[in-house]
Design a protein around this motif. Structure first.
Motif, short mmCIF file in Angstrom:
data_model
loop_
_atom_site.label_atom_id
_atom_site.label_comp_id
_atom_site.label_asym_id
_atom_site.label_seq_id
_atom_site.Cartn_x
_atom_site.Cartn_y
_atom_site.Cartn_z
N ASP A 63 4.79 7.56 -0.51
CA ASP A 63 5.88 8.29 0.35
C ASP A 63 5.83 7.85 1.88
OD1 ASP A 63 3.60 9.25 1.64
OD2 ASP A 63 3.65 11.34 0.62
N GLU A 64 6.47 8.66 2.56
CA GLU A 64 6.85 8.23 4.17
C GLU A 64 5.35 8.14 4.82
OE1 GLU A 64 6.65 12.54 3.41
OE2 GLU A 64 8.11 10.81 2.66
N SER A 69 2.46 8.87 -4.62
CA SER A 69 3.00 10.12 -4.98
C SER A 69 3.32 9.88 -6.26
CB SER A 69 4.25 10.68 -4.12
OG SER A 69 5.18 9.78 -4.10
#
Length: 156
Positions: A63-64, A69
């Protein structure tokens, strides 16, 4: 496809790539069936990484915040063919790296599906159920070196 770079691995806890490999080094490891990591996107902030060795491809989608994730595990179940045997989705507590819950799907080539739902916050709980699924889309050919597009799709 995005930029591909190679390394000894992805250090999940520190969120960084270990020991960069050249294209030629990674290709030699691939040909021998030895472990190497392919990073898709930038080295500092990849979209995902693939852990590859003979008969296995593991894919970690980031994820960012560079938290893993989504994870896929492919295992060779037939000569030259890999089978998606496990998929795990994780949710995190706020902006922390602490996993709050996760769901793991365990697939068998005969269509048997086991689902494990695990919550870690506020207290640990685990639910397991079994079902069947159409697993015809879980098969992939062993990847040629540098050709990982079919493994980097999140929607399967």
């Amino acid at each position: 496809m995005s930029t591909v770079s190679f390394s000894k691995g992805w250090f999940r806890a520190k969120k960084l790539s270990l020991e960069a490999y050249t294209y030629e080094q990674a290709q030699a490891l691939h040909q021998k069936g030895e472990f190497y990591c392919a990073l898709i996107g930038s080295v500092a902030s990849p979209l995902c990484f693939l852990e590859i060795k003979h008969g296995f491809v593991g894919v970690g989608f980031l994820d960012e915040a560079l938290r893993e994730s989504l994870t896929y595990a492919f295992q060779e179940k037939q000569p030259g063919k890999l089978f998606l045997s496990m998929a795990t989705w994780r949710e995190f507590e706020g902006n922390s790296d602490k996993v709050s819950k996760g769901t793991t799907y365990l697939f068998q080539p005969d269509g048997t599906l086991t689902i494990r739902r695990e919550c870690f916050i506020p207290v640990h709980s685990l639910e397991t159920s079994s079902s069947s699924a159409d697993v015809s889309g879980n098969w992939e050919q062993l990847p040629d070196f540098g050709r990982y597009e079919r493994f980097t799709r999140t929607e399967r």
